[in-house]
Design an enzyme around this catalytic site. Structure first.
Site, PDB file in Angstrom:
ATOM      1  N   HIS B  51       0.833  -1.195   0.000  1.00 16.67           N
ATOM      2  CA  HIS B  51       0.000   0.000   0.000  1.00 16.67           C
ATOM      3  C   HIS B  51       0.874   1.253   0.000  1.00 16.67           C
ATOM      4  CE1 HIS B  51      -3.700   2.155   0.613  1.00 16.67           C
ATOM      5  NE2 HIS B  51      -3.085   2.889   1.519  1.00 16.67           N
ATOM      6  N   GLU B  73      -1.472  -5.576  -3.999  1.00 19.02           N
ATOM      7  CA  GLU B  73      -2.309  -5.136  -2.892  1.00 19.02           C
ATOM      8  C   GLU B  73      -3.697  -5.763  -3.011  1.00 19.02           C
ATOM      9  OE1 GLU B  73      -3.403  -0.849  -0.902  1.00 19.02           O
ATOM     10  OE2 GLU B  73      -3.684  -1.213  -3.026  1.00 19.02           O
ATOM     11  N   ASN B 421      29.099 -20.612  -4.068  1.00 16.89           N
ATOM     12  CA  ASN B 421      29.978 -21.769  -4.175  1.00 16.89           C
ATOM     13  C   ASN B 421      29.495 -22.900  -3.300  1.00 16.89           C
ATOM     14  OD1 ASN B 421      31.782 -21.006  -6.051  1.00 16.89           O
ATOM     15  ND2 ASN B 421      33.273 -20.173  -4.611  1.00 16.89           N
TER      16      ASN B 421
END
Lengths: 162, 690
Positions: B51, B73, B421
């Site tokens: 909002h 929303e 990694n």
């Protein structure tokens, strides 16, 4: 020589004003808008690996500022510093650098009509750092291009000339 | 779209606010991701954030951001009002994270003052489609019996002599915590009272709880607990539950229980580490789920915090540094020599105290917790494990550890590499893991802790570890080493930090190109940090980054060479000594070496190296300083030592750094007399010498 601080002036009042300094018998001018302050010669801390004209760094009230010997930059012989030697602190595009010169004489106003282009003769012996020539009465001042003093690229072209 | 002429401060404010909100949002989403469940609070939080973004983007007329936030929303407004009992969480999270990414890209454009031209139509369509699916009950839960509440009574007996019965009982409660709505147990003081262990030993541990799960599921869940000898699980009705509740004299409401958990959790974890890994792991995942939620709430409610630009802080830091130097200049002024100044000394010490405090304060202001950096890794782990079909759980420990702001910037990239990694190379696929007899879910721990003047950041996985043989073969193949005899494990592991090294057979999207680890090493070394690698095949790898707390002030040893002063960080100094002539060896090439306790080290004369004139060239006149970085050591020869001092590090001017020939100087500092001392970069000196 005591410290002498150039007041911050309005853009308008700064325009057309030049700080005149001398090396050997030549008088050079740089635009006052670049000048931050003028100080006497200081202890310079050398750093190895720099070109000869960059003498090292100084401590200006806690700020670390590199200093350039303008004589050496112009490929003139080194001259021992004395009580008349000055460091002009300039601010060029945000880079603070000190310029070591033989002495500083005055601040003058040079009107636009008194400034002329370099005569385009004999390019080889020409000092590439000089941008214009300013006249004050009968005397001549060589007006410098500050940015060129700092940039490294001109090193090579200078080498070729010499 | 933003041809609207807004001024820059407004844009900056918008960028700052929105990116903070997005970060919060990401955290909420990721926390639900591990729960696979949206609590009411989460939904409200997402709704609130979206909002706000919607409002501000509308104000700034960034259409694409507005459209997306509006759609999200709407979606959450539906979820909030209808609370659909559906299994939508995972797919919804994917969608929302996509939206976050989209908005982030748009923000990037805005900050570059470029045209905000991203096309939001596709995402908005997807959100709408998702909402439709939701309305049409597409995500029905598979287990249909979640509507009925079951009440169970469980009596758990532990094996004889398993010790700490109360703690084990607590872990039973803790494990249930996620799947129950209400719980009571007897003895009720298992946490505070160690005596309760005795009671449990005799009578067993009795607990009653309400849950949506079936009896079988609960049984399965409970029997997994360690050291359970006997488990009675009976269904009871509401009345009995209430009766027992009173009977247990259990005054603890659920909130109380929660608080207790918080207090004792730490000890809990420690005591459980040895007992069982999966158990330990469950505990932590519970903790994880709660933490991010709490955090987001804190950050939204605390109002008395202001954000300051780093530039201003840097300036303040500089000024304080100057103040410290100026103070030294006054107090150690040669003019004062030989004078008896009692009052002056008194005031001076007062001044020193204040400047010291001021300095500490300024340093502490620049300290920021690592949590934001760590939580960013959560997203990476999530995305990667989805793409690579791996099951990886990221555990974050010590995120509240603080380091200097500048350092955070330097370690974010390396950390990202390490985490990537670990997920890509380290942790195996669930199938492989099962074959190895490990739990399906790989574990990745990201830990930070203070150790002396350093911060240790540890990336630890329980994957397959580093294959030493493979590393050596690869290193030989790439010509990084000639022979690999007499190499210690540590040295072998260090090979992976070399440029152009990768053992991964194929290049994937995430890693394997062999850039990366050397970038990590470079970045860490640039801030004066160290990397250490430990690994055990099939058990995992642990990479520790040891990083100084701050870059701004270091402990240094000042030395004199001719007229110049140099500073060496004390951290890298091993010892200093006066050399005996007979220990000096010169090889035919003129390289000087020195024997110290049977070991031979190269000698570096500072006056030669830095081209400084000095009268002290004879080894017996000057001083040797042994410096080391990682495994390499060099003896540095200087005129004399000036003493140890805390120095404020200043970087060399940009103009000087531009000249590439400036070697082995990492910065400079101002001494008490206002002169400049150059700080030696030990790592590059050593590299030069080898």
């Amino acid at each position: 020589m005591g410290d002498m601080i150039v007041d911050v002036m309005d853009e308008d009042t700064q325009k057309g004003r030049y700080l005149i300094f001398s090396i050997d018998n030549d008088n050079y001018g740089i635009e006052i808008q670049f000048v931050v302050e003028i100080i006497g010669i200081q202890t310079i801390t050398p750093i190895s690996g720099l070109p000869e004209y960059v003498r090292g760094i100084i401590n200006l009230r806690g700020k670390i500022i590199p200093v350039i010997d303008v004589r050496l930059r112009f490929k003139k012989a080194f001259k021992e510093y004395n009580e008349r030697t000055c460091i002009i602190i300039v601010d060029i595009n945000g880079i603070n650098v000190g310029l070591i010169v033989d002495s500083v004489s005055e601040v003058v106003r040079i009107n636009e009509e008194d400034i002329s282009e370099l005569p385009n003769i004999n390019q080889k012996s020409q000092n590439i750092f000089v941008k214009n020539i300013g006249k004050i009465g009968n005397e001549v001042r060589l007006l410098l291009d500050c940015a060129k003093l700092l940039s490294e690229e001109y090193m090579e072209s200078l080498n070729e000339i010499v | 779209m933003s041809d609207f002429n807004t001024n820059d401060t407004l844009i900056d404010l918008f960028l700052f606010e929105t990116s903070q909100l997005l970060e919060q949002l990401e955290q909420v989403i990721l926390s639900t991701d591990s729960n696979n469940y949206y609590s009411e609070e989460d939904i409200n939080e997402v709704f609130r954030i979206m909002h706000t973004i919607k409002g501000s983007s509308a104000m700034m007329s960034y259409r694409s951001i507005f459209d997306i936030s509006h759609a999200v929303e709407d979606l959450f407004s539906y979820i909030r009002n209808n609370n659909p009992k559906q299994d939508y969480c995972s797919s919804l999270n994917d969608l929302i994270l996509n939206c976050i990414d989209f908005i982030k890209i748009e923000l990037e454009k805005i900050s570059g003052r470029k045209n905000v031209d991203g096309d939001s139509a596709e995402l908005v369509e997807r959100i709408k489609a998702f909402l439709d699916d939701l309305k049409n009950n597409k995500f029905i839960r598979l287990d249909g019996n979640d509507e009925t509440i079951n009440i169970f009574k469980a009596v758990v007996c532990f094996e004889d002599g398993c010790q700490m019965e109360n703690i084990r009982a607590f872990s039973v409660v803790y494990n249930l915590y996620d799947i129950i709505t209400e719980i009571i147990y007897y003895p009720s003081d298992i946490i505070e009272n160690d005596e309760s262990a005795e009671v449990i030993r005799k009578e067993g541990f009795t607990t009653c709880f309400k849950t949506y799960k079936s009896q079988d599921e609960i049984y399965e869940h409970l029997i997994k607990t360690l050291f359970v000898k006997e488990l009675q699980l009976t269904k009871i009705d509401e009345e009995t539950f209430e009766y027992l509740k009173n009977n247990f004299q259990n005054n603890q409401s659920e909130e109380n229980l929660d608080e207790d958990n918080d207090i004792s959790r730490e000890e809990e974890i420690v005591s459980l580490i040895d007992s069982d890994k999966s158990q330990f792991y469950n505990e932590l995942s519970n903790e994880e789920k709660e933490k991010p939620k709490n955090e987001t709430h804190i950050s939204t409610t605390v109002q008395n915090i202001i954000s300051v630009s780093v530039e201003k802080l840097d300036k303040l830091m500089d000024l304080v540094g100057e103040l410290v130097i100026a103070e030294a200049m006054v107090l150690q002024n040669p003019d004062l020599d030989g004078l008896k100044l009692d009052n002056f000394q008194k005031s001076a010490s007062q001044l020193s105290k204040i400047t010291n405090e001021l300095q500490n304060l300024v340093m502490s202001v620049r300290m920021v917790p690592l949590s934001a950096t760590f939580h960013r890794m959560q997203r990476i782990v999530r995305d990667m494990s989805k793409k690579l079909n791996k099951d990886v759980h990221l555990e974050i420990v010590g995120e509240e550890t603080e380091v200097d702001k500048n350092i955070i910037e330097h370690i974010t990239d390396p950390l990202m590499h390490l985490v990537r990694n670990a997920v890509d190379h380290g942790i195996e696929t669930p199938e492989e893991r099962e074959l190895m007899g490990k739990s399906k879910e790989g574990k990745l721990i990201l830990e930070a802790k203070n150790v002396g003047n350093d911060v240790h950041i540890i990336v630890k996985d329980d994957g397959k570890g580093i294959d030493k043989k493979k590393v050596l073969e690869k290193a030989k193949e790439n010509g990084l080493i000639d022979s690999f005899e007499n190499m210690s494990d540590e040295e072998i592991y260090r090979l992976i930090l070399m440029p152009g090294f990768s053992t991964k057979d194929s290049v994937t999207e995430y890693s394997g190109r062999g850039v990366g680890m050397d970038v990590v090493a470079n970045n860490i070394e640039a801030i004066g940090g160290k990397i250490s690698i430990e690994s055990e095949e099939n058990h995992g790898t642990q990479i520790t980054l040891k990083i100084p707390l701050t870059l701004a002030i270091i402990d240094g040893m000042n030395l004199k060479v001719g007229k110049s002063t140099f500073t060496i960080p004390t951290l890298s100094i091993k010892e200093s000594f006066r050399a005996n002539k007979q220990d000096i060896i010169t090889d035919p090439n003129g390289n000087e070496m020195i024997m110290v306790r049977g070991q031979c080290y190269p000698v570096l004369r500072l006056h030669e190296y830095f081209d400084v004139e000095t009268g002290v060239t004879d080894f017996s006149d000057g001083i040797m300083i042994m410096v080391s970085q990682e495994t390499k050591t060099v003896c540095v020869f200087a005129d004399r030592l000036l003493g140890k001092q805390q120095v404020v590090v200043k970087s060399l001017p940009q103009y000087i750094k531009r000249f590439n020939n400036v070697k082995s100087i990492s910065g400079c500092t101002l001494l008490g007399d206002g002169s400049i001392s150059l700080i030696l970069d030990v790592a590059s000196i050593i590299n030069d010498k080898n």
